[in-house]
Design a protein around this motif. Structure first.
Motif, PDB file in Angstrom:
ATOM      1  N   ILE A   1     -28.249 -18.548 -59.977  1.00  0.00           N
ATOM      2  CA  ILE A   1     -27.725 -19.192 -58.769  1.00  0.00           C
ATOM      3  C   ILE A   1     -27.068 -18.163 -57.859  1.00  0.00           C
ATOM      4  CG2 ILE A   1     -26.048 -20.870 -57.870  1.00  0.00           C
ATOM      5  CD1 ILE A   1     -26.453 -22.463 -60.474  1.00  0.00           C
TER       6      ILE A   1
ATOM      7  N   ALA B   1     -29.602 -15.850 -56.302  1.00  0.00           N
ATOM      8  CA  ALA B   1     -30.400 -16.551 -55.295  1.00  0.00           C
ATOM      9  C   ALA B   1     -29.605 -16.647 -54.000  1.00  0.00           C
ATOM     10  CB  ALA B   1     -30.784 -17.936 -55.795  1.00  0.00           C
ATOM     11  N   GLN B   2     -28.317 -16.927 -54.142  1.00  0.00           N
ATOM     12  CA  GLN B   2     -27.451 -17.009 -52.961  1.00  0.00           C
ATOM     13  C   GLN B   2     -27.342 -15.673 -52.242  1.00  0.00           C
ATOM     14  OE1 GLN B   2     -23.813 -18.576 -54.468  1.00  0.00           O
ATOM     15  NE2 GLN B   2     -24.010 -20.496 -53.342  1.00  0.00           N
TER      16      GLN B   2
ATOM     17  N   VAL C   1     -31.415 -19.320 -50.688  1.00  0.00           N
ATOM     18  CA  VAL C   1     -30.955 -20.692 -50.509  1.00  0.00           C
ATOM     19  C   VAL C   1     -30.966 -21.132 -49.057  1.00  0.00           C
ATOM     20  CG1 VAL C   1     -29.658 -21.850 -52.304  1.00  0.00           C
ATOM     21  CG2 VAL C   1     -28.926 -19.623 -51.547  1.00  0.00           C
TER      22      VAL C   1
ATOM     23  N   PHE D   1     -32.477 -22.737 -46.070  1.00  0.00           N
ATOM     24  CA  PHE D   1     -33.587 -23.696 -45.963  1.00  0.00           C
ATOM     25  C   PHE D   1     -34.104 -23.804 -44.521  1.00  0.00           C
ATOM     26  CE2 PHE D   1     -31.555 -25.081 -49.887  1.00  0.00           C
ATOM     27  CZ  PHE D   1     -32.657 -25.116 -50.713  1.00  0.00           C
TER      28      PHE D   1
ATOM     29  N   SER E   1     -38.293 -17.007 -44.832  1.00  0.00           N
ATOM     30  CA  SER E   1     -37.785 -17.793 -45.969  1.00  0.00           C
ATOM     31  C   SER E   1     -38.909 -18.527 -46.697  1.00  0.00           C
ATOM     32  CB  SER E   1     -36.674 -18.753 -45.528  1.00  0.00           C
ATOM     33  OG  SER E   1     -37.009 -19.427 -44.374  1.00  0.00           O
TER      34      SER E   1
ATOM     35  N   TRP F   1     -39.802 -17.907 -50.661  1.00  0.00           N
ATOM     36  CA  TRP F   1     -39.918 -18.988 -51.646  1.00  0.00           C
ATOM     37  C   TRP F   1     -41.253 -18.927 -52.381  1.00  0.00           C
ATOM     38  CZ3 TRP F   1     -37.021 -21.967 -54.383  1.00  0.00           C
ATOM     39  CH2 TRP F   1     -35.712 -22.208 -53.951  1.00  0.00           C
TER      40      TRP F   1
END
Lengths: 180, 203
Positions: free
Chosen positions: A126, A129-130, A135, A137, A143, A147
């Motif tokens: 987590i 990823a941050q 994260v 969106f 982005s 992903w």
């Protein structure tokens, strides 16, 4: 004193280094943030290099963090700091507790430790990823492509069972094509 | 005296040669340990090697380092342990240092920066993969599932060291309470017989 900070960080980490290298990432991340050694992105780069080299991920990461904060002496000191607990613990167990892993108390400890180590790795996923903008969106080329790379990498590990090194190298080539 | 130094050098050199194959975890060493230490040198037998690897997993630290140190200790005592530990560590230390130095030398290059944008995301995927792999052996019942679930939000507030100690304490308490209440503990797998072991050494 940077060298002392490096030493006591990795020395204490060595005593709690259960569950392979990735469970140690929250420790390293916490220390890196606390002492301002580098940014989280730079740390992720270091972990990538650690994963591309032979040898334990945790020790490799420690060596790289030590090297980039304090040069060769930092690298050597961090390596010694993370290896020393292993030697101390192995020699203690080998001398006094050769049936250590069959001890009911040790088994009970591991019963609680293993799921917690899983939490540590999830937590690491987590936070990385941050800090690596996974994260966000928004609907931008960057982005969405990130992903996709994430999904493809995970697919390569889980389903195709590719060696992580190949996946890292392929991902790097893809990055050069897409983002340069 | 001369004999001792010869043995110590042999231990060092054997692990020095094995070390660079430990890509992605200590378990990659096993076939080479079988070949070099069991068959060629006859220092240990296969059963002892399996036992060493089982023991290595229950001690903090990397499996590669722990098992080498254990084997060195069996062959040559404390000096043997140190020789083996150095043999297994020095080559990977030099390799990772060379890679890190070359990275820091050219990390401003736009192409390398672009490569790492993608690589960083792959690293997040590796960590997720590590979590899935470890969960398969760590989550054996409802209790372990709850510990894992509670652990993630807790880590936003407590230091990882505290969380590890709390996890161990919870394990002991739960096993103790279950015993008091008469629950039968499930018989655990012997890690030596289970190559997909918990520490996630394959990654």
């Amino acid at each position: 004193m940077v060298l002392w900070e490096l030493f006591h960080t990795f020395f204490s980490m060595g005593f709690l280094s259960f569950g392979g290298g990735y469970a140690m990432m929250p420790f390293i991340d916490a220390a890196v943030t606390k002492y301002g050694w580098m940014s989280s992105e730079q740390l992720t780069n270091m972990i990538a290099i650690a994963g591309m080299s032979p040898g334990p991920i945790a020790a490799n990461s420690a060596i790289l963090v030590g090297y980039s904060t304090a040069g060769i002496s930092g690298a050597i000191l961090s390596a010694v700091a993370i290896l020393l607990p292993s030697v101390i613990l192995v020699l203690t167990v080998a001398t006094f507790f050769i049936k250590w892993h069959h001890n009911p108390l040790v088994e009970a400890i591991f019963y609680g430790l293993k799921p917690l180590v899983t939490s540590l790795i999830i937590f690491a996923a987590i936070s990385f990823a941050q800090s690596n903008h996974l994260v966000a969106f928004d609907i931008s080329f960057r982005s969405i492509s990130l992903w996709l790379i994430f999904a493809l990498s995970l697919f390569a590990f889980l389903k195709l069972r590719w060696n992580p090194i190949y996946v890292i190298v392929l991902s790097g080539l893809l990055g050069v094509t897409l983002y340069s | 005296m001369k004999e001792l130094w010869k043995t110590l050098f042999q231990i060092f050199w054997t692990f020095f040669k094995i070390s660079p194959v430990t890509f992605g975890g200590g378990f990659a060493m096993i076939p080479l340990i079988e070949k070099e230490i069991v068959e060629k040198r006859k220092w240990l037998d296969s059963e002892e090697v399996a036992d060493v690897f089982a023991l290595s997993q229950s001690i903090p630290g990397a499996v590669a380092i722990n098992s080498a140190t254990f084997i060195g200790h069996r062959i040559g005592g404390v000096k043997g342990a140190l020789a083996a530990m150095m043999g297994v560590s020095v080559p990977t230390f030099l390799i990772v240092l060379a890679l890190g130095a070359s990275y820091l030398f050219i990390h401003d290059h736009p192409k390398l920066e672009a490569a790492f944008v993608s690589i960083r995301v792959t690293i997040v995927a590796i960590i997720v993969y590590a979590a899935i792999k470890i969960a398969k052996t760590a989550i054996v019942d409802k209790t372990t599932f709850c510990i894992m679930l509670a652990g993630v939000p807790a880590l936003f507030f407590v230091h990882p060291i505290v969380s590890i100690l709390l996890g161990a304490l919870t394990g002991v308490l739960v096993v103790f309470i279950k015993k008091k209440m008469g629950y039968q503990q499930k018989k655990k797998n012997d890690p030596a017989a289970n190559p997909d072991y918990f520490m996630g050494a394959g990654i």
